[in-house]
Design an enzyme around this catalytic site. Structure first.
Site, PDB file in Angstrom:
ATOM      1  N   ASN A   1       0.267   2.437  12.496  1.00 27.67           N
ATOM      2  CA  ASN A   1      -0.125   1.556  11.400  1.00 27.67           C
ATOM      3  C   ASN A   1      -1.279   0.678  11.884  1.00 27.67           C
ATOM      4  O   ASN A   1      -1.227   0.120  12.972  1.00 27.67           O
ATOM      5  CB  ASN A   1       1.070   0.688  10.986  1.00 27.67           C
ATOM      6  CG  ASN A   1       0.821  -0.030   9.672  1.00 27.67           C
ATOM      7  OD1 ASN A   1      -0.191  -0.708   9.512  1.00 27.67           O
ATOM      8  ND2 ASN A   1       1.732   0.120   8.744  1.00 27.67           N
TER       9      ASN A   1
ATOM     10  N   HIS B   1      -4.189  12.962  -2.658  1.00 34.07           N
ATOM     11  CA  HIS B   1      -4.035  11.546  -2.953  1.00 34.07           C
ATOM     12  C   HIS B   1      -3.013  11.284  -4.069  1.00 34.07           C
ATOM     13  O   HIS B   1      -2.284  10.301  -4.037  1.00 34.07           O
ATOM     14  CB  HIS B   1      -5.409  10.998  -3.358  1.00 34.07           C
ATOM     15  CG  HIS B   1      -5.480   9.521  -3.480  1.00 34.07           C
ATOM     16  ND1 HIS B   1      -5.755   8.711  -2.402  1.00 34.07           N
ATOM     17  CD2 HIS B   1      -5.292   8.695  -4.535  1.00 34.07           C
ATOM     18  CE1 HIS B   1      -5.752   7.452  -2.803  1.00 34.07           C
ATOM     19  NE2 HIS B   1      -5.469   7.413  -4.092  1.00 34.07           N
TER      20      HIS B   1
ATOM     21  N   ASN C   1       7.508   2.984   0.506  1.00 30.44           N
ATOM     22  CA  ASN C   1       7.183   2.120  -0.626  1.00 30.44           C
ATOM     23  C   ASN C   1       6.222   2.920  -1.492  1.00 30.44           C
ATOM     24  O   ASN C   1       5.168   3.336  -1.021  1.00 30.44           O
ATOM     25  CB  ASN C   1       6.469   0.840  -0.178  1.00 30.44           C
ATOM     26  CG  ASN C   1       7.270   0.047   0.849  1.00 30.44           C
ATOM     27  OD1 ASN C   1       8.487   0.112   0.880  1.00 30.44           O
ATOM     28  ND2 ASN C   1       6.582  -0.695   1.694  1.00 30.44           N
TER      29      ASN C   1
ATOM     30  N   GLY D   1       5.737  -2.563  -3.073  1.00 27.50           N
ATOM     31  CA  GLY D   1       5.174  -3.059  -1.815  1.00 27.50           C
ATOM     32  C   GLY D   1       4.161  -2.142  -1.154  1.00 27.50           C
ATOM     33  O   GLY D   1       3.750  -2.404  -0.019  1.00 27.50           O
ATOM     34  N   ALA D   2       3.762  -1.069  -1.825  1.00 25.94           N
ATOM     35  CA  ALA D   2       2.780  -0.168  -1.211  1.00 25.94           C
ATOM     36  C   ALA D   2       1.385  -0.800  -1.310  1.00 25.94           C
ATOM     37  O   ALA D   2       0.961  -1.188  -2.393  1.00 25.94           O
ATOM     38  CB  ALA D   2       2.789   1.190  -1.905  1.00 25.94           C
TER      39      ALA D   2
ATOM     40  N   HIS E   1       2.819   7.876   1.397  1.00 26.84           N
ATOM     41  CA  HIS E   1       3.092   7.830   2.836  1.00 26.84           C
ATOM     42  C   HIS E   1       4.478   7.237   3.083  1.00 26.84           C
ATOM     43  O   HIS E   1       5.010   6.527   2.246  1.00 26.84           O
ATOM     44  CB  HIS E   1       2.030   6.997   3.555  1.00 26.84           C
ATOM     45  CG  HIS E   1       1.943   5.566   3.087  1.00 26.84           C
ATOM     46  ND1 HIS E   1       1.339   5.212   1.898  1.00 26.84           N
ATOM     47  CD2 HIS E   1       2.399   4.419   3.633  1.00 26.84           C
ATOM     48  CE1 HIS E   1       1.430   3.894   1.745  1.00 26.84           C
ATOM     49  NE2 HIS E   1       2.072   3.382   2.769  1.00 26.84           N
TER      50      HIS E   1
ATOM     51  N   GLN F   1       6.840   5.226   6.183  1.00 27.44           N
ATOM     52  CA  GLN F   1       6.635   4.445   7.398  1.00 27.44           C
ATOM     53  C   GLN F   1       7.863   4.488   8.295  1.00 27.44           C
ATOM     54  O   GLN F   1       8.972   4.686   7.829  1.00 27.44           O
ATOM     55  CB  GLN F   1       6.331   2.979   7.041  1.00 27.44           C
ATOM     56  CG  GLN F   1       5.151   2.847   6.087  1.00 27.44           C
ATOM     57  CD  GLN F   1       4.817   1.400   5.780  1.00 27.44           C
ATOM     58  OE1 GLN F   1       4.516   0.619   6.672  1.00 27.44           O
ATOM     59  NE2 GLN F   1       4.890   1.033   4.511  1.00 27.44           N
TER      60      GLN F   1
ATOM     61  N   CYS G   1      36.081   8.709   8.118  1.00 27.14           N
ATOM     62  CA  CYS G   1      34.785   8.110   7.808  1.00 27.14           C
ATOM     63  C   CYS G   1      34.767   7.722   6.328  1.00 27.14           C
ATOM     64  O   CYS G   1      35.083   8.537   5.458  1.00 27.14           O
ATOM     65  CB  CYS G   1      33.676   9.110   8.129  1.00 27.14           C
ATOM     66  SG  CYS G   1      32.117   8.770   7.321  1.00 27.14           S
TER      67      CYS G   1
HETATM   68 ZN   LIG Z   1      -5.988   9.254  -0.491  1.00 25.15          ZN
HETATM   69 ZN   LIG Z   2      31.254  10.892   7.444  1.00 27.28          ZN
END
Ligand SMILES: [Zn+2]
Ligand SMILES: [Zn+2]
Ligand SMILES: [Zn+2]
Length: 339
Positions: free
Chosen positions: A75, A112, A152, A158-159, A165, A167, A195
């Site tokens: 980043n 894009h 995001n 929040g992008a 992409h 992160q 579990c």
């Molecule tokens: Zn692009």
């Molecule tokens: Zn499990």
């Protein structure tokens, strides 16, 4: 009367509006168009990003040039820095540490304007296997205790860059929300020797009411105690604590269910902003639990967090998950491309 529901994992209560549930059209979400302009993640702009860490490339193409399908870079404005020793110390009653970590960006596609629903299944498989590969590499650094993978999509989520992409942030400690899930799962495991996520999976498959899609290896469903309207979880059917230990033969099933689930969300709401996160076990010996089960949480950005949520930790969910699942289930995947 509305309904209070308690999350069996983290113990959180939510308020579900079962009386006057919101329909999808009742949400005023911000849909967004494409701004265009110079994008550092498009073909030809490779020199605008920090150097490539890893990529899946066409044969005979060199790093930091076009010809990649999936590309991972550091980043440019990292939240945490890779260099330095972890220095955790006290400052009176406060604890602090220097900002050691890693912050990588996986550029999902050269296109894009193509989000996950617009990609071919093998392209999504490339994204997943690259995320696993990067996580396995970051685990080798013993300073890191957790690898948070998140996406995001859209400015409201929040992008800051519109090119799709994902992160990855490697952290020197386990985040609180993960710790809460681990503790809840651990308590359940101590008590029942099972579990809680596996039990939840079994119950959801039996009830079907909140199920959106089921395939051979994964289930996507709206959790009984959703915190956000149209919140969706994707969970592997076989118990496993670590996302990055996913067997290669399960990757196609995950690509398929991820694509179909996000397609459905994008059909119910026109190109909404959304976040997704991967919750997986901590690494390098801090807080791992045998009762923890990795999963993906997807949240379309439809509401804002208000004072009550902020102050109480109670979330108010305007659409019951049973109804959200019904809308999503009944939305066919075919004309899924919404731009
Ligand atoms: Zn692009
Ligand atoms: Zn499990
Ligand atoms: Zn979780």
């Amino acid at each position: 009367m509305s309904e209070l529901r308690r999350d069996p994992i983290g113990g959180r209560w939510v308020i579900v509006d079962t009386d006057h549930p919101n329909k999808p059209e009742d949400y005023e979400h911000e849909s967004h168009g494409w701004r265009g302009g110079t994008c550092p993640f498009c073909y030809g702009s490779e020199s605008l990003t920090p150097p490539e860490i890893e990529a899946i490339r066409n044969p005979h193409t060199s790093p930091n040039t076009p010809g990649w399908q999936v590309r991972v870079v550091a980043n440019k404005f990292p939240a945490l820095q890779i260099e330095g020793d972890l220095d955790r110390r006290g400052l009176g009653i406060y604890d602090m540490s220097n900002g050691v970590g890693a912050h990588e960006v996986l550029i999902e596609t050269p296109y894009h304007e193509k989000d996950i629903p617009d990609l071919l299944n093998p392209e999504i498989e490339n994204i997943i296997s690259m995320l696993c590969r990067r996580a396995l590499d970051l685990i080798k650094d013993k300073r890191f205790k957790y690898i948070m993978i998140f996406k995001n999509y859209g400015p409201a989520a929040g992008a800051s860059l519109e090119h799709p992409h994902t992160q990855m942030i490697a952290l020197p400690m386990v985040p609180k929300s993960v710790m809460e899930e681990i503790k809840g799962a651990h308590n359940y495991f101590e008590f029942r020797e099972r579990c809680i996520f596996c039990d939840m999976l079994r119950q959801e498959i039996q009830d079907r009411e909140r199920v959106i899609i089921e395939n051979k290896d994964f289930l996507s469903f709206c959790p009984f105690v959703s915190r956000f309207p149209f919140e969706v979880w994707i969970i592997p059917k076989k118990h496993s604590g670590y996302f990055c230990h996913m067997p290669a033969e399960e990757i196609p099933a995950l690509a398929m269910i991820l694509k179909e689930t996000i397609s459905k969300i994008k059909k119910v709401f026109a190109n909404p902003a959304y976040n997704f996160i991967i919750h997986t076990s901590p690494i390098n010996g801090d807080g791992a639990s045998e009762g923890y089960h990795w999963h993906i949480e997807i949240m379309p950005k439809l509401t804002r967090i208000a004072g009550f949520e902020w102050g109480s930790g109670f979330y108010v969910v305007p659409t019951p998950p049973e109804l959200a699942a019904k809308y999503l289930r009944e939305m066919s995947q075919s004309s899924a491309k919404v731009t």
